[in-house]
Write a protein that holds these residues in place. Structure first.
Motif, short mmCIF file in Angstrom:
data_model
loop_
_atom_site.label_atom_id
_atom_site.label_comp_id
_atom_site.label_asym_id
_atom_site.label_seq_id
_atom_site.Cartn_x
_atom_site.Cartn_y
_atom_site.Cartn_z
N ARG A 182 13.93 17.99 37.06
CA ARG A 182 13.37 16.69 37.45
C ARG A 182 12.77 16.18 36.36
N ARG A 183 12.21 16.98 35.33
CA ARG A 183 11.44 16.28 34.24
C ARG A 183 12.67 15.71 33.24
N LYS A 184 13.84 16.30 33.22
CA LYS A 184 14.63 15.73 32.31
C LYS A 184 15.28 14.20 33.01
N ARG A 185 15.16 14.00 34.16
CA ARG A 185 15.57 12.73 34.93
C ARG A 185 14.51 11.81 34.78
N VAL A 186 13.23 12.22 34.72
CA VAL A 186 12.06 11.15 34.41
C VAL A 186 11.15 10.94 33.33
N SER A 187 11.45 12.00 32.38
CA SER A 187 10.96 11.73 31.15
C SER A 187 10.83 10.57 30.59
N ASP A 188 12.03 9.74 30.30
CA ASP A 188 12.02 8.32 29.80
C ASP A 188 11.25 7.64 30.54
N MET A 189 11.17 7.54 31.73
CA MET A 189 10.28 6.77 32.48
C MET A 189 8.94 6.94 32.22
N ILE A 190 8.46 8.09 32.23
CA ILE A 190 6.97 8.56 31.91
C ILE A 190 6.60 8.22 30.43
N ALA A 191 7.69 8.29 29.37
CA ALA A 191 7.31 7.96 27.98
C ALA A 191 7.12 6.46 27.94
N ALA A 192 8.15 5.48 28.68
CA ALA A 192 7.70 4.28 28.60
C ALA A 192 6.49 3.66 29.23
N ALA A 193 6.21 4.53 30.38
CA ALA A 193 4.71 4.22 30.92
C ALA A 193 3.78 4.36 29.80
N LEU A 194 3.78 5.50 29.21
CA LEU A 194 2.87 6.02 28.20
C LEU A 194 2.88 4.89 27.09
N ILE A 195 3.92 4.31 26.77
CA ILE A 195 3.99 3.61 25.58
C ILE A 195 3.24 2.33 25.90
N LEU A 196 3.56 1.72 27.25
CA LEU A 196 3.00 0.53 27.82
C LEU A 196 1.16 0.73 27.86
N ARG A 197 0.84 1.86 28.56
CA ARG A 197 -0.45 1.94 28.31
C ARG A 197 -1.05 2.01 27.04
N ASP A 198 -0.38 2.68 26.08
CA ASP A 198 -1.17 2.79 24.78
C ASP A 198 -1.28 1.17 24.33
N TYR A 199 -0.13 0.57 24.42
CA TYR A 199 0.10 -0.91 24.31
C TYR A 199 -1.25 -1.78 24.76
N ILE A 200 -1.41 -1.54 25.95
CA ILE A 200 -2.29 -2.44 26.83
C ILE A 200 -3.58 -1.95 26.23
N GLU A 201 -4.06 -0.61 26.00
CA GLU A 201 -5.11 -0.18 25.40
C GLU A 201 -5.61 -0.84 24.04
N ALA A 202 -4.46 -1.09 22.98
CA ALA A 202 -4.45 -1.51 22.00
C ALA A 202 -4.66 -3.06 21.76
N ILE A 203 -4.71 -3.87 23.00
CA ILE A 203 -4.85 -5.30 22.85
C ILE A 203 -6.02 -5.86 22.53
N PRO A 204 -7.12 -5.17 23.16
CA PRO A 204 -8.38 -5.45 22.42
C PRO A 204 -8.80 -5.60 21.03
N ARG A 205 -8.29 -4.51 20.61
CA ARG A 205 -8.45 -4.37 19.00
C ARG A 205 -7.45 -5.23 18.33
N LYS A 206 -6.26 -5.82 18.94
CA LYS A 206 -5.41 -6.68 18.36
C LYS A 206 -6.02 -8.18 18.49
N GLU A 207 -6.63 -8.28 19.71
CA GLU A 207 -7.29 -9.66 19.62
C GLU A 207 -8.22 -10.00 18.71
N SER A 208 -8.86 -9.11 18.17
CA SER A 208 -10.15 -9.02 17.17
C SER A 208 -9.34 -9.27 15.76
N ALA A 209 -8.18 -8.47 15.67
CA ALA A 209 -7.74 -8.45 14.21
C ALA A 209 -6.80 -9.54 14.18
N GLN A 210 -6.22 -9.52 12.67
CA GLN A 210 -5.25 -10.51 12.29
C GLN A 210 -3.98 -10.69 13.11
N GLU A 211 -3.41 -11.60 13.48
CA GLU A 211 -2.12 -11.70 14.18
C GLU A 211 -1.03 -10.76 13.34
#
Length: 119
Positions: free
Chosen positions: A79-108
């Motif tokens: 099952r890990r093999k089947r869902v690993s890419d989906m979990i990785a995508a979710a982690l990337i999106l989570r990290d992206y969202i968490e970076a938004i406040p830092r981005k908004e105060s930094a240069q575009e």
């Protein structure tokens, strides 16, 4: 698949997507390898299908983190093999969202937080 940008573009328009995040698989030292070139090419084709920003986000170690998360959760190897890419995508999106406040105060378009935009 050459059709993927068009299909994703149609889905994005239907769902009224405001931006798209594409993982940028950098090497551990921060340089771009062949996979990063593939991601940039795909993102450029996708941006041509969309009327919203396409942003890159550093995805280093996301697959390893996904596998560890699944192992820690006791998910069986098959099952890990089947869902690993989906979990990785979710982690990337989570990290992206968490970076938004830092981005908004930094240069575009700064890459200090791992984000970069194609417009």
């Amino acid at each position: 698949d050459e059709r993927a940008p068009g299909v994703l573009g149609r889905i994005a328009r239907k769902e009224k997507v405001e931006r798209v995040v594409v993982g940028l698989p950098l090497l551990l030292d921060g340089r771009e390898g062949e996979q990063a070139k593939f991601s940039r090419s795909f993102a450029a084709r996708l941006a041509g299908e969309l009327e919203v920003p396409v942003e890159f986000f550093d995805e280093r170690l996301s697959s390893a983190q996904a596998k560890k998360t699944l192992m820690d959760a006791g998910v069986k190897p098959a099952r890990r093999k089947r869902v690993s890419d989906m979990i990785a995508a979710a982690l990337i999106l989570r990290d992206y969202i968490e970076a938004i406040p830092r981005k908004e105060s930094a240069q575009e378009n700064s890459s200090e937080d791992g984000r970069e935009t194609i417009e």
